[in-house]
Scaffold this active site. Structure first.
Site, PDB file in Angstrom:
ATOM      1  N   HIS A  54     -12.918 -57.666  68.307  1.00 13.32           N
ATOM      2  CA  HIS A  54     -13.599 -56.684  69.047  1.00 13.32           C
ATOM      3  C   HIS A  54     -14.936 -57.149  69.281  1.00 13.32           C
ATOM      4  CE1 HIS A  54     -10.135 -53.934  67.985  1.00 13.32           C
ATOM      5  NE2 HIS A  54     -10.638 -53.302  68.815  1.00 13.32           N
ATOM      6  N   LYS A  86     -18.895 -53.216  66.856  1.00 12.98           N
ATOM      7  CA  LYS A  86     -17.971 -52.383  66.384  1.00 12.98           C
ATOM      8  C   LYS A  86     -18.198 -52.154  64.673  1.00 12.98           C
ATOM      9  CE  LYS A  86     -13.068 -51.719  65.880  1.00 12.98           C
ATOM     10  NZ  LYS A  86     -13.068 -50.017  66.353  1.00 12.98           N
TER      11      LYS A  86
HETATM   12  N1  LIG Z   1      -8.899 -44.614  70.184  1.00  7.94           N
HETATM   13  C1  LIG Z   1      -9.217 -45.574  71.250  1.00  7.94           C
HETATM   14  O1  LIG Z   1      -8.475 -45.799  71.983  1.00  7.94           O
HETATM   15  C2  LIG Z   1     -10.456 -46.037  71.037  1.00  7.94           C
HETATM   16  C3  LIG Z   1     -11.114 -46.797  71.855  1.00  7.94           C
HETATM   17  C4  LIG Z   1     -12.625 -47.549  71.971  1.00  7.94           C
HETATM   18  C5  LIG Z   1     -13.386 -46.961  70.728  1.00  7.94           C
HETATM   19  N2  LIG Z   1     -12.852 -46.281  69.909  1.00  7.94           N
HETATM   20  C6  LIG Z   1     -13.783 -45.677  68.706  1.00  7.94           C
HETATM   21  O2  LIG Z   1     -14.568 -44.602  69.415  1.00  7.94           O
HETATM   22  C7  LIG Z   1     -15.637 -44.585  68.584  1.00  7.94           C
HETATM   23  C8  LIG Z   1     -17.014 -44.716  69.608  1.00  7.94           C
HETATM   24  O3  LIG Z   1     -16.972 -46.174  69.883  1.00  7.94           O
HETATM   25  P1  LIG Z   1     -17.882 -46.635  71.079  1.00  7.94           P
HETATM   26  O4  LIG Z   1     -17.841 -48.191  71.114  1.00  7.94           O
HETATM   27  O5  LIG Z   1     -17.815 -45.671  72.358  1.00  7.94           O
HETATM   28  O6  LIG Z   1     -19.193 -46.315  70.219  1.00  7.94           O
HETATM   29  P2  LIG Z   1     -20.775 -46.032  70.894  1.00  7.94           P
HETATM   30  O7  LIG Z   1     -21.121 -46.777  72.129  1.00  7.94           O
HETATM   31  O8  LIG Z   1     -21.734 -46.298  69.895  1.00  7.94           O
HETATM   32  O9  LIG Z   1     -20.983 -44.447  71.180  1.00  7.94           O
HETATM   33  C9  LIG Z   1     -20.956 -43.528  70.157  1.00  7.94           C
HETATM   34  C10 LIG Z   1     -21.328 -42.132  70.765  1.00  7.94           C
HETATM   35  O10 LIG Z   1     -21.424 -41.077  69.775  1.00  7.94           O
HETATM   36  C11 LIG Z   1     -22.462 -40.451  69.955  1.00  7.94           C
HETATM   37  N3  LIG Z   1     -22.757 -39.982  68.498  1.00  7.94           N
HETATM   38  C12 LIG Z   1     -23.022 -40.691  67.366  1.00  7.94           C
HETATM   39  N4  LIG Z   1     -23.380 -39.700  66.306  1.00  7.94           N
HETATM   40  C13 LIG Z   1     -23.205 -38.641  66.812  1.00  7.94           C
HETATM   41  C14 LIG Z   1     -23.360 -37.225  66.086  1.00  7.94           C
HETATM   42  N5  LIG Z   1     -23.968 -37.262  65.134  1.00  7.94           N
HETATM   43  N6  LIG Z   1     -22.972 -36.270  66.877  1.00  7.94           N
HETATM   44  C15 LIG Z   1     -22.742 -36.427  68.361  1.00  7.94           C
HETATM   45  N7  LIG Z   1     -22.805 -37.548  68.774  1.00  7.94           N
HETATM   46  C16 LIG Z   1     -22.810 -38.691  68.052  1.00  7.94           C
HETATM   47  C17 LIG Z   1     -23.422 -41.282  70.521  1.00  7.94           C
HETATM   48  O11 LIG Z   1     -24.586 -40.461  70.909  1.00  7.94           O
HETATM   49  P3  LIG Z   1     -26.055 -41.158  70.954  1.00  7.94           P
HETATM   50  O12 LIG Z   1     -25.921 -42.092  71.972  1.00  7.94           O
HETATM   51  O13 LIG Z   1     -27.007 -40.062  71.300  1.00  7.94           O
HETATM   52  O14 LIG Z   1     -26.519 -41.826  69.550  1.00  7.94           O
HETATM   53  C18 LIG Z   1     -22.712 -41.997  71.282  1.00  7.94           C
HETATM   54  O15 LIG Z   1     -22.575 -41.157  72.546  1.00  7.94           O
HETATM   55  C19 LIG Z   1     -15.509 -45.557  67.583  1.00  7.94           C
HETATM   56  O16 LIG Z   1     -14.705 -45.183  66.224  1.00  7.94           O
HETATM   57  C20 LIG Z   1     -14.496 -46.510  68.223  1.00  7.94           C
HETATM   58  O17 LIG Z   1     -13.649 -47.277  67.077  1.00  7.94           O
HETATM   59  C21 LIG Z   1     -11.568 -45.732  69.996  1.00  7.94           C
END
Ligand SMILES: NC(=O)c1ccc[n+]([C@@H]2O[C@H](COP(=O)([O-])OP(=O)(O)OC[C@H]3O[C@@H](n4cnc5c(N)ncnc54)[C@H](OP(=O)(O)O)[C@@H]3O)[C@@H](O)[C@H]2O)c1
Length: 248
Positions: free
Chosen positions: A142, A146
């Site tokens: 990844h 991550k």
């Molecule tokens: N299930 C699946 O198919 C799949 C696929 C991809 C990713 N994921 C998972 O999805 C998650 C996010 O991944 P990403 O790469 O998109 O992360 P990312 O780019 O770091 O984005 C995180 C998001 O969460 C928000 N956030 C963080 N803390 C928060 C809080 N306390 N309250 C409200 N919002 C909050 C952030 O807001 P701010 O910008 O305001 O900080 C941002 O919008 C991870 O756990 C990843 O492993 C899952």
């Protein structure tokens, strides 16, 4: 459908907003602080209870961090709004919080919303069952940003391997030093580099042959599309715990 996307400013959340908007859903974003993603307003997470008090919300999609998702699940349960969660890396407390929420609302959790990964899980189980004596090793790659390792998807694949073997395997994370591989082990190898969206590869090896089963996500849109599919499916469902295989 009215959809609240939590994590709307994130890498995956932004794609979910774009996908849901393209499908003509009415999207409201939530993140840590207020802002905008395209034309979609983003509210601070503190406003979530007020947003959910609006009886028009059909479903929530949450891709954030485990500590925050626990809270979001509780708010969804209080409001009785169906809740799709893609966040990975939950500990036992987080999983218990999701279980508790599922008593009051429909909760759908998946470590990977790509249709191809659901197919990979079935193919891996079939391969492991067909080749009971072969060594199994998993590698996942990844992007450098991550947080959790191994990925939630890798853990789901490992669970599928164990289910097919009918035993709990010793999960060997990386390897160094002078030890032989041994039996009842599955090797788990994690790489973090660049902008890789997500790659998972299982090798089954023995008897002078190697079977390789692999999936590669080519963009985050595949997760976004699956998450919106899940939200469309979950809206209006009874309380309970659902998986992405239910949707497919
Ligand atoms: N299930 C699946 O198919 C799949 C696929 C991809 C990713 N994921 C998972 O999805 C998650 C996010 O991944 P990403 O790469 O998109 O992360 P990312 O780019 O770091 O984005 C995180 C998001 O969460 C928000 N956030 C963080 N803390 C928060 C809080 N306390 N309250 C409200 N919002 C909050 C952030 O807001 P701010 O910008 O305001 O900080 C941002 O919008 C991870 O756990 C990843 O492993 C899952």
């Amino acid at each position: 459908m009215k959809l609240v996307v939590i994590g709307a400013t994130g890498r995956t959340g932004g794609e979910i907003v774009a996908e849901a908007t393209e499908r003509a859903h009415d999207v409201v974003g939530v993140a840590r602080s207020a802002g905008e993603v395209g034309d979609v307003p983003v509210h601070p997470a503190g406003e979530l209870p007020a947003l959910l008090a609006d009886a028009d919300v059909d479903a929530i999609v949450d891709f954030t961090v485990p500590e925050a998702s626990r809270e979001h699940a509780a708010r969804a349960a209080e409001a009785g709004v169906p809740y799709v969660v893609g966040t990975t890396g939950f500990g036992d407390d987080g999983l218990a919080a999701l279980d508790a929420a599922a008593e009051s609302t429909a909760v759908l959790k998946a470590a990977n919303f790509a249709h191809g990964v659901q197919a990979l899980l079935r193919v891996v189980e079939a391969g492991v069952e067909a080749l009971p004596e072969y060594d199994v090793e998993l590698t996942e790659t990844h992007h450098a940003g991550k947080r959790d390792a191994p990925s939630g998807t890798a853990n789901t694949v490992l669970d599928a391997i164990e289910a097919a073997r009918g035993e709990t395997l010793d999960r060997t994370h990386g390897r160094e030093g002078g030890h032989r591989r041994g039996e009842s082990k599955v090797g788990v190898h994690v790489r973090r580099a660049g902008t890789v969206r997500g790659e998972h590869e299982v090798v089954l090896a023995g008897n002078d042959e190697v079977l390789t089963l692999a999936h590669r996500a080519e963009s985050r849109r595949v997760f976004a599309a699956g998450a919106v599919d899940a939200a469309e499916w979950l809206a209006g469902r009874d309380p309970g715990f659902y998986g992405f295989d239910d949707v497919l």
